[in-house]
Design an enzyme around this catalytic site. Structure first.
Site, short mmCIF file in Angstrom:
data_model
loop_
_atom_site.label_atom_id
_atom_site.label_comp_id
_atom_site.label_asym_id
_atom_site.label_seq_id
_atom_site.Cartn_x
_atom_site.Cartn_y
_atom_site.Cartn_z
N ASP A 32 1.25 -3.10 9.15
CA ASP A 32 2.61 -3.67 9.24
C ASP A 32 3.32 -3.67 7.87
O ASP A 32 4.50 -4.03 7.79
CB ASP A 32 2.59 -5.08 9.86
CG ASP A 32 1.72 -6.07 9.11
OD1 ASP A 32 0.66 -5.68 8.60
OD2 ASP A 32 2.09 -7.26 9.06
N HIS A 33 2.62 -3.23 6.81
CA HIS A 33 3.24 -3.18 5.48
C HIS A 33 3.38 -1.76 4.94
O HIS A 33 4.07 -1.55 3.94
CB HIS A 33 2.42 -4.02 4.49
CG HIS A 33 2.40 -5.48 4.87
ND1 HIS A 33 3.11 -6.43 4.19
CD2 HIS A 33 1.79 -6.12 5.90
CE1 HIS A 33 2.92 -7.62 4.76
NE2 HIS A 33 2.12 -7.45 5.81
N HIS A 50 -2.34 -3.05 5.00
CA HIS A 50 -2.28 -3.28 6.45
C HIS A 50 -1.09 -2.53 7.04
O HIS A 50 -0.05 -2.40 6.40
CB HIS A 50 -2.16 -4.79 6.75
CG HIS A 50 -3.48 -5.49 6.73
ND1 HIS A 50 -3.61 -6.84 6.54
CD2 HIS A 50 -4.75 -5.01 6.90
CE1 HIS A 50 -4.90 -7.17 6.58
NE2 HIS A 50 -5.60 -6.07 6.79
ZN LIG Z 1 1.24 -8.50 7.46
ZN LIG Z 2 -1.98 -8.33 6.12
#
Ligand SMILES: [Zn+2]
Ligand SMILES: [Zn+2]
Length: 330
Positions: A66-67, A64
């Protein structure tokens, strides 16, 4: 050997003025392991007390944004610094495809990347420890990680060895390795009684994004530190289930059942004040913290004390000691 965990990004999904997105740095002795690399992670590293130090390993929990969105910039900067040592990037199934997709953004690098996909039960060996991939339950293939140190040899009682007639020298070393020794007069001195029981190594677990799950529970049994996501509070349990995240209560229940020493809740939402997240978890598990960016947890050996959160312990306002070599200055 020092072991600590630096929180570089503690926000869920999107950065806020105070919190960057997911990134955590584990430092063990001279080794540095980055877990997740959300957008802005390289600046967080530069702002930290350790600077953009050479990384030994990057572990991704899942692909994802945000990672992982900080990864292209970080890989590029390491190349501008003329890194030559290969960099291992490990993650769940799909990590190779992710790195391939990012390749055009990154261009040619001064070092090789060694991409490893980790299935359930996969391990990466380290010097005196191992990293275990822990299968987790999220909306895409995902893993958490456990850093598990090897047991340490028991304490060596030098006075007792001398009392039993062992001369100082190589025989001491043999005893320290747990081997019985034969003295010049032919008598045998057993290591047992001179060397104590093996002592447990430390265990640090990071959940990544996940529903509470049995694999993280099993990996966290007697862990010194569990870093678990807490995207929601109990009042939004239905949302947590739907989006495959956890509530603070659920994370605390898991930590309590596993007998975790310190629970740190991360991946927190601006929806709730940190004090509410902490209060919900504290009603179930005693030792809970909700770290801010640049907070640090030092994890001592058990006989030396408990893991402790140091507020701002990883922050340093100083400019990075080593600016990128060959960086273009506009
Ligand atoms: Zn996340
Ligand atoms: Zn996630």
């Amino acid at each position: 050997m020092d072991l600590d965990v630096l929180f570089l990004g503690t926000a869920a999904s999107a950065p806020t003025a105070r919190r960057s997105v997911a990134a955590t740095l584990i430092r063990r002795g001279g080794e540095r392991i980055l877990v997740d690399c959300g957008e802005g992670t390289q600046r967080q590293l530069m702002t930290s007390a350790w600077g953009l130090a050479e990384l030994d390993l990057v572990l991704l929990t899942h692909p994802h944004g945000d990672h992982v969105l900080g990864l292209p910039g970080l890989l590029k900067t390491l190349s501008l610094r003329e890194r030559t040592a290969p960099l291992r990037v490990a993650g769940p199934a799909g990590t190779r495809a992710l790195l391939r997709a990012l390749a055009p953004l990154v261009g040619r690098l001064s070092y090789a990347t060694d991409v490893v996909e980790l299935g359930a039960g996969a391990q990466l060996g380290g010097n005196g420890y191992r990293i275990e991939a822990v299968p987790t339950v999220h909306s895409v293939p995902s893993v958490g990680y456990a850093l598990v140190e090897e047991d340490r040899r028991g304490r060596f009682d030098a006075e007792e060895a001398a009392r039993r007639g062992v001369p100082f020298g190589p025989l001491f070393g043999e005893l320290q390795r747990g081997r019985d020794v034969t003295l010049a007069d032919g008598s045998v001195v057993a290591a047992a009684g001179i060397v104590g029981e093996d002592r447990a190594g430390r265990r640090v677990v990071l959940s990544g994004d996940t529903r509470p799950c049995d694999a993280i529970l099993a990996a966290s049994v007697n862990a010194d530190l569990l870093v678990h996501e807490a995207t929601f509070l109990d009042e939004d349990l239905a949302r947590a289930r739907e989006t495959r995240h956890s509530t603070a209560r659920e994370a605390a229940e898991l930590a309590a059942e596993a007998g975790v020493d310190l629970l740190c809740l991360t991946h927190v939402s601006t929806r709730y004040p940190a004090s509410a997240i902490k209060a919900e978890a504290r009603s179930i598990h005693e030792d809970v913290e909700v770290p801010r960016d640049f907070d640090l947890v030092a994890v001592p050996y058990r006989e030396r004390g408990r893991p402790e959160l140091v507020r701002g312990g990883g922050r340093d306002g100083a400019e990075p000691a080593n600016p990128p070599v060959g960086a273009v200055v506009p």
